[in-house]
Enzyme design. Sequence first.
Site, PDB file in Angstrom:
ATOM      1  N   GLU A 279     -13.544  80.751 -14.078  1.00 31.86           N
ATOM      2  CA  GLU A 279     -13.197  79.663 -15.027  1.00 31.86           C
ATOM      3  C   GLU A 279     -13.956  80.022 -16.066  1.00 31.86           C
ATOM      4  O   GLU A 279     -13.747  79.968 -17.297  1.00 31.86           O
ATOM      5  CB  GLU A 279     -13.429  78.279 -14.629  1.00 31.86           C
ATOM      6  CG  GLU A 279     -12.493  77.938 -13.309  1.00 31.86           C
ATOM      7  CD  GLU A 279     -10.978  78.187 -13.778  1.00 31.86           C
ATOM      8  OE1 GLU A 279     -10.646  77.846 -15.101  1.00 31.86           O
ATOM      9  OE2 GLU A 279     -10.310  78.654 -13.064  1.00 31.86           O
ATOM     10  N   TRP A 282     -12.948  83.056 -17.951  1.00 31.32           N
ATOM     11  CA  TRP A 282     -11.759  82.656 -18.879  1.00 31.32           C
ATOM     12  C   TRP A 282     -12.211  82.353 -20.046  1.00 31.32           C
ATOM     13  O   TRP A 282     -11.520  82.603 -21.271  1.00 31.32           O
ATOM     14  CB  TRP A 282     -10.920  81.490 -18.114  1.00 31.32           C
ATOM     15  CG  TRP A 282      -9.738  81.806 -17.105  1.00 31.32           C
ATOM     16  CD1 TRP A 282      -9.506  81.662 -15.841  1.00 31.32           C
ATOM     17  CD2 TRP A 282      -8.619  82.315 -17.795  1.00 31.32           C
ATOM     18  NE1 TRP A 282      -8.453  82.405 -15.344  1.00 31.32           N
ATOM     19  CE2 TRP A 282      -7.610  82.479 -16.644  1.00 31.32           C
ATOM     20  CE3 TRP A 282      -7.944  82.432 -18.904  1.00 31.32           C
ATOM     21  CZ2 TRP A 282      -6.458  83.054 -16.611  1.00 31.32           C
ATOM     22  CZ3 TRP A 282      -6.568  82.972 -19.014  1.00 31.32           C
ATOM     23  CH2 TRP A 282      -5.674  83.215 -17.908  1.00 31.32           C
ATOM     24  N   TRP A 311      11.291  73.899 -32.919  1.00 33.76           N
ATOM     25  CA  TRP A 311      10.826  72.636 -32.368  1.00 33.76           C
ATOM     26  C   TRP A 311      11.533  71.493 -32.834  1.00 33.76           C
ATOM     27  O   TRP A 311      11.748  71.671 -33.878  1.00 33.76           O
ATOM     28  CB  TRP A 311       9.198  72.909 -32.577  1.00 33.76           C
ATOM     29  CG  TRP A 311       8.319  74.186 -32.222  1.00 33.76           C
ATOM     30  CD1 TRP A 311       7.794  74.954 -33.102  1.00 33.76           C
ATOM     31  CD2 TRP A 311       8.135  74.551 -30.928  1.00 33.76           C
ATOM     32  NE1 TRP A 311       7.295  75.978 -32.144  1.00 33.76           N
ATOM     33  CE2 TRP A 311       7.161  75.504 -31.106  1.00 33.76           C
ATOM     34  CE3 TRP A 311       8.154  73.621 -29.856  1.00 33.76           C
ATOM     35  CZ2 TRP A 311       6.762  76.303 -29.965  1.00 33.76           C
ATOM     36  CZ3 TRP A 311       7.687  74.464 -28.550  1.00 33.76           C
ATOM     37  CH2 TRP A 311       6.940  75.714 -28.439  1.00 33.76           C
ATOM     38  N   ASN A 346      -8.617  69.379 -15.774  1.00 31.51           N
ATOM     39  CA  ASN A 346      -8.070  70.816 -16.265  1.00 31.51           C
ATOM     40  C   ASN A 346      -6.603  70.955 -15.739  1.00 31.51           C
ATOM     41  O   ASN A 346      -5.824  71.354 -16.627  1.00 31.51           O
ATOM     42  CB  ASN A 346      -9.006  71.964 -15.907  1.00 31.51           C
ATOM     43  CG  ASN A 346      -8.343  73.226 -16.425  1.00 31.51           C
ATOM     44  OD1 ASN A 346      -8.412  73.579 -17.475  1.00 31.51           O
ATOM     45  ND2 ASN A 346      -8.002  74.163 -15.619  1.00 31.51           N
ATOM     46  N   TRP A 364       3.561  73.212 -30.305  1.00 36.69           N
ATOM     47  CA  TRP A 364       2.024  73.211 -29.543  1.00 36.69           C
ATOM     48  C   TRP A 364       0.765  72.984 -30.542  1.00 36.69           C
ATOM     49  O   TRP A 364      -0.045  72.282 -29.774  1.00 36.69           O
ATOM     50  CB  TRP A 364       1.879  74.470 -28.922  1.00 36.69           C
ATOM     51  CG  TRP A 364       1.982  75.796 -29.771  1.00 36.69           C
ATOM     52  CD1 TRP A 364       2.829  76.398 -30.155  1.00 36.69           C
ATOM     53  CD2 TRP A 364       0.696  76.215 -30.374  1.00 36.69           C
ATOM     54  NE1 TRP A 364       2.615  77.724 -30.992  1.00 36.69           N
ATOM     55  CE2 TRP A 364       1.386  77.489 -31.182  1.00 36.69           C
ATOM     56  CE3 TRP A 364      -0.525  75.893 -30.577  1.00 36.69           C
ATOM     57  CZ2 TRP A 364       0.598  78.319 -31.920  1.00 36.69           C
ATOM     58  CZ3 TRP A 364      -1.306  76.796 -31.381  1.00 36.69           C
ATOM     59  CH2 TRP A 364      -0.967  77.983 -32.131  1.00 36.69           C
ATOM     60  N   TRP A 387      -3.349  75.628 -24.815  1.00 35.87           N
ATOM     61  CA  TRP A 387      -2.224  75.144 -25.272  1.00 35.87           C
ATOM     62  C   TRP A 387      -0.978  76.440 -25.522  1.00 35.87           C
ATOM     63  O   TRP A 387       0.093  76.179 -25.035  1.00 35.87           O
ATOM     64  CB  TRP A 387      -2.281  74.663 -26.527  1.00 35.87           C
ATOM     65  CG  TRP A 387      -2.689  73.306 -26.334  1.00 35.87           C
ATOM     66  CD1 TRP A 387      -3.856  72.631 -26.407  1.00 35.87           C
ATOM     67  CD2 TRP A 387      -1.662  72.101 -26.177  1.00 35.87           C
ATOM     68  NE1 TRP A 387      -3.711  71.239 -26.062  1.00 35.87           N
ATOM     69  CE2 TRP A 387      -2.399  70.921 -25.879  1.00 35.87           C
ATOM     70  CE3 TRP A 387      -0.544  72.008 -26.241  1.00 35.87           C
ATOM     71  CZ2 TRP A 387      -1.875  69.818 -25.699  1.00 35.87           C
ATOM     72  CZ3 TRP A 387       0.545  70.995 -26.129  1.00 35.87           C
ATOM     73  CH2 TRP A 387      -0.442  69.622 -25.967  1.00 35.87           C
TER      74      TRP A 387
END
Length: 471
Positions: A279, A282, A311, A346, A364, A387
Amino acid sequence: MKSIIWFRNDLRIDDNPAMRAAYDNSAEVHAIFLYSKDQLEKHNEANVKIDFLIENLKSLSDSLEKLNIPLSIIESSGFDENPQIILKTAKERDIDKVFFNKQFGEDEQKRDKQVVTILKTSNVKAESFNDQIVYEAGSIRTGQDNPYSVFTPFKRKWVEHFDMELLDIEHKYTPMNQGNFSSNISNFNFNFKIEHKVDMSLWPAGEESALNRLKGFLENKVSNYSKDRNDPIIDGTSRMSPYLALGIISSKRCILEGLKLNNFEFNSGNNGITKWIDEIVWREFYRNIMFSFPKVGRNQPFQDFSKSIQWRFEETELHAWKTGMTGFPIIDAAIRQLLNEGWMHNRLRMVVAMFFTKNMLHDWRLGEAYFMQNLIDGDFASNNGGWQWSSSTGTDAAPYFRIFNPITQSTNFDKEGLFIKKYVPELKDLDKSVIHDPSKEHREYCGYPDQILDLKSSRLRAIDTFKAAKS
């Protein structure tokens, strides 16, 4: 030599490369922090995060004072004014060199280049250091000398090139000679008003608090991290992210302390430790993406096809989502956790973001901004990456047809409904067999709203919309 250490999102003494270099090469060191309320708000920094920032500046000032290093808070209108402020401060204090750690983001990098240039014209040296990631940004590349855009091979190369000397971060500081300046933090006007509802005792400020939290996690929770991290009611994660976001602790310190408990192995040994270090990597991956693909820092999607996505925008749905009143208990519980703690589990960040971008089919960028405006651990690179992953517009993203069912996610990861009961108390009397998707009668009895959309038809709508954008 007289030097300035310019603090930004690196509010610590431990494993601070710029701080260490300034200290080791100077007879006198001054610390500064440029505070711009307008700039923070322009970048959607949450009110709770600014509160946390101020408290950590106070803690940092106390720590620096023990080393006879004064911390000056200087008001700024924003990035454009920063170079002039740095130059003016350097001249006033007869400074020979300015030390600082690198930041990510196009605005930040542009400002830093201007600072170096303007200082050079006045014969003031400047030196910057790699801080937020283990390797220099952009240095981990494919065999074709391209930046990685998929996490797994990036992590493989990251481990392959790792040298334990990278974790040679211990340094002993002793007090310097006392200078003529003193910290101004006690009388600086931050022009800040608390508007959030977060209990800040959840997030004690200061480097010592960060190290204690890390120690507690590694001693008591990390062994079960791999299996506990997906259950939102279990306090099984480290909750180190707010401290990492402001640099109150370094990723290297986290990695080092984790590896000490795992025989310095990245891919074997304790699954909890290896998953937790994953993590952290990441975070590095998303910073490298921002550095190598600047468009993601310009409010653009990583996947170009997604610029064509049509959208939707529905104000009533957006308001329901923002206030935790969508009629989907796990979504509402997650949003209410965000509003009450300044933090969201998370897994729920993924579930909530996918619901927003697929079922609601809302852009988003609206959700990304709302998270930043409410997260105490708001981190642009990681938030943007998360996102865009959820919305299938980003690097290494979920396929557009992969759409989490929030009810299934709820029954899988909040089996007893305890997380829902904690954050959606109007449902606290419902049995676990019905709490994940209450009937109309249960909703009326509890005063809980109907669902704002139909999962099946909204899923098909999203798939059709993405297909059209890709065609």
